[in-house]
Write an enzyme that holds these catalytic residues in place. Structure first.
Site, PDB file in Angstrom:
ATOM      1  N   HIS A  89       0.857  -1.190   0.000  1.00 40.09           N
ATOM      2  CA  HIS A  89       0.000   0.000   0.000  1.00 40.09           C
ATOM      3  C   HIS A  89       0.890   1.236   0.000  1.00 40.09           C
ATOM      4  O   HIS A  89       1.846   1.326   0.759  1.00 40.09           O
ATOM      5  CB  HIS A  89      -0.899   0.041   1.236  1.00 40.09           C
ATOM      6  CG  HIS A  89      -1.747   1.276   1.279  1.00 40.09           C
ATOM      7  ND1 HIS A  89      -2.922   1.388   0.572  1.00 40.09           N
ATOM      8  CD2 HIS A  89      -1.567   2.470   1.889  1.00 40.09           C
ATOM      9  CE1 HIS A  89      -3.438   2.599   0.757  1.00 40.09           C
ATOM     10  NE2 HIS A  89      -2.625   3.269   1.553  1.00 40.09           N
ATOM     11  N   ASP A 168     -15.161   1.932   7.639  1.00 43.07           N
ATOM     12  CA  ASP A 168     -14.115   2.848   7.163  1.00 43.07           C
ATOM     13  C   ASP A 168     -14.629   3.694   6.005  1.00 43.07           C
ATOM     14  O   ASP A 168     -14.382   4.900   5.941  1.00 43.07           O
ATOM     15  CB  ASP A 168     -12.875   2.076   6.727  1.00 43.07           C
ATOM     16  CG  ASP A 168     -11.885   2.999   6.028  1.00 43.07           C
ATOM     17  OD1 ASP A 168     -11.408   3.935   6.683  1.00 43.07           O
ATOM     18  OD2 ASP A 168     -11.646   2.819   4.828  1.00 43.07           O
ATOM     19  N   ARG A 175     -14.751  12.292   6.915  1.00 44.92           N
ATOM     20  CA  ARG A 175     -13.462  12.964   7.135  1.00 44.92           C
ATOM     21  C   ARG A 175     -13.146  13.894   5.973  1.00 44.92           C
ATOM     22  O   ARG A 175     -12.622  14.995   6.159  1.00 44.92           O
ATOM     23  CB  ARG A 175     -12.340  11.932   7.292  1.00 44.92           C
ATOM     24  CG  ARG A 175     -12.372  11.205   8.625  1.00 44.92           C
ATOM     25  CD  ARG A 175     -11.478   9.993   8.603  1.00 44.92           C
ATOM     26  NE  ARG A 175     -10.110  10.347   8.236  1.00 44.92           N
ATOM     27  CZ  ARG A 175      -9.270   9.534   7.614  1.00 44.92           C
ATOM     28  NH1 ARG A 175      -9.654   8.320   7.261  1.00 44.92           N
ATOM     29  NH2 ARG A 175      -8.045   9.922   7.334  1.00 44.92           N
ATOM     30  N   SER A 190      -7.731   3.615   9.051  1.00 42.11           N
ATOM     31  CA  SER A 190      -8.426   3.510   7.764  1.00 42.11           C
ATOM     32  C   SER A 190      -7.669   2.576   6.821  1.00 42.11           C
ATOM     33  O   SER A 190      -8.237   1.625   6.268  1.00 42.11           O
ATOM     34  CB  SER A 190      -8.551   4.903   7.132  1.00 42.11           C
ATOM     35  OG  SER A 190      -9.049   4.825   5.815  1.00 42.11           O
ATOM     36  N   LYS A 194      -8.614  -1.890   6.162  1.00 41.83           N
ATOM     37  CA  LYS A 194      -8.869  -2.473   4.832  1.00 41.83           C
ATOM     38  C   LYS A 194      -7.814  -3.525   4.493  1.00 41.83           C
ATOM     39  O   LYS A 194      -8.125  -4.590   3.978  1.00 41.83           O
ATOM     40  CB  LYS A 194      -8.876  -1.378   3.762  1.00 41.83           C
ATOM     41  CG  LYS A 194     -10.074  -0.446   3.846  1.00 41.83           C
ATOM     42  CD  LYS A 194     -10.200   0.406   2.607  1.00 41.83           C
ATOM     43  CE  LYS A 194      -9.104   1.439   2.472  1.00 41.83           C
ATOM     44  NZ  LYS A 194      -9.386   2.728   3.110  1.00 41.83           N
TER      45      LYS A 194
END
Length: 433
Positions: A89, A168, A175, A190, A194
């Site tokens: 990620h 989320d 947000r 967050s 995931k």
């Protein structure tokens, strides 16, 4: 069921965080469950997000928040696969197309890469937007297609289903419109809710700092990386992070189709040095966590193995790896006003300029222009001669050039030999984990 007695009072929880207190594990679990069910109103969750933004959370609270968000939905399992799984990620940046060459490169070593990706919003591009510039390629796969492709090809890049960490998704939407995005507890929970729900055995994080990054400050990016690595390890996922520099755009292409073109160059054994360096470093980390610390990653780029996997991955998702990519209707070239050395190329401004050209979106339902973007012809430290092209803007609508040029004013500079180069230092600043 209406009228059922709730375990806690939402206003008490808001006050506790507002006044700098800690929420218990039971309170966090209830809060996320009640928010997902619609009992906790958006206004109340927004107030809590702001209290968290201002006062922070303890490590224990962040872990509880992450686990509660995972519990709000389904978890994927890869037990039936005959191979280890690894994922990556990135916190996002300008010209960050690394997922494209990285997933097939790692998969070419027999490690499955289930890469659930998103679309771009604002100045950072989305992996799915880039891939959708390949004719026929599709992002939405059924669960059966997803697992079959992991088994046969080894890598999948596709859209995440709505079943993973739905809390989320709901919280992120709030947000975004309440000015609470840049909170380390909220970012970390967050991302990691995931990624842990995805069920991968190993996870490598590319946490960026600098002008074009989510968090500009290197110390805050390090704090985010350390928090996320801890969350992953606590959840039993082998996790590591690289802290990487996003002061200057990554590679020479910023956009969608042009970033695909650059990714294919890397898979063919070429491509810009910085894109190759980061792809290789992240691949080594993923393979080491998946049990192959000795893997010769560069060799797989040289001998065509990674390219073969890329072609199989694109074909499996309906794309034609040999098809021509979309070309822009209009281009505008900016040339060097004098000879010298390029000393500055500010990532954020170039990212915003590409967005203004049509490469990104302002709202999540906006379409993107796949051929829009910027091609850089020089990077900081390169010598240029007067009249040399510095960068080319591309768009289907020439009216967009003026606004892109406006944001690039002052974002690049040419100096003399020996002048300081504003690039923020080495590409990979540190490893955490």
């Amino acid at each position: 069921m209406s009228g059922a007695l709730e375990a806690f009072d939402t206003v008490d929880l808001i006050r506790a965080k507002r006044d700098g207190g800690e929420l218990t594990t039971a309170q966090v679990d209830w809060l996320i469950d009640a928010f997902t069910r619609g009992f906790v109103a958006d206004e109340q969750m927004s107030a809590l997000a702001m209290a968290i933004f201002l006062n922070g959370m303890s490590r224990r609270e962040i872990r509880d928040l992450t686990l509660a968000m995972i519990a709000s939905g389904e978890r994927m399992r890869f037990d039936a696969l005959e191979k280890p799984t690894a994922d990556k990620h990135s916190t996002g940046g300008v010209g960050d197309k690394i997922t494209l060459p990285l997933a097939p490169l790692v998969a070419s070593f027999g490690v499955a890469v289930p890469q659930l990706s998103g679309r771009g919003l604002g100045h950072t591009g989305g992996t799915l937007d880039k891939l959708e510039s390949i004719p026929g390629w599709r992002a939405d796969l059924s669960n059966d297609e997803f697992f079959a492709q992991l088994e046969s090809v080894g890598s999948v890049i596709c859209a995440a289903g709505s079943g993973l960490a739905p809390a989320d998704k709901k919280l992120y939407a709030l947000r975004d419109i309440t000015g609470t995005v840049e909170s380390i507890p909220l970012i970390a929970s967050s991302i990691m809710s995931k990624k842990i729900a995805e069920g991968t055995g190993a996870l490598v994080l590319d946490v960026k700092f600098g002008s074009g990054a989510f968090l500009k400050d290197q110390a805050r990016s390090r704090e985010l990386a350390e928090t996320m690595v801890q969350l992953g390890q606590d959840a039993g996922v082998a996790t590591a992070a690289l802290l990487t520099n996003m002061n200057v755009p990554l590679g020479l292409a910023i956009g969608n189709a042009n970033e695909v073109r650059e990714s294919v160059e890397v898979l063919a054994g070429g491509g810009p040095a910085d894109v190759v360096e980061l792809t290789v470093a992240l691949a080594r980390e993923m393979l080491a966590l998946a049990g192959q610390p000795e893997a010769d990653v560069e060799e797989a780029l040289r001998d065509g193995r990674a390219m073969d996997t890329w072609r199989a991955m694109i074909t499996a998702q309906g794309g034609d790896p040999d098809a021509a990519l979309p070309a822009p209707r209009e281009t505008h070239v900016v040339t060097a006003p004098r000879s010298g050395v390029l000393t500055k190329q500010e990532a954020l401004a170039f990212g915003v300029a590409a967005w203004r050209l049509g490469a990104g979106r302002a709202r999540k339902d906006d379409p993107v222009q796949h051929a829009a973007g910027i091609d850089l012809h020089a990077k900081p430290g390169d010598s240029v001669r007067e009249g040399d092209p510095l960068f080319t803007l591309s768009s289907d609508e020439p009216a967009r050039f003026a606004r892109a040029l406006e944001v690039l004013e002052g974002a690049w500079a040419i100096g003399d030999e020996g002048d300081a180069i504003e690039d923020g230092g080495p590409l990979i600043a540190d490893r955490i984990g």
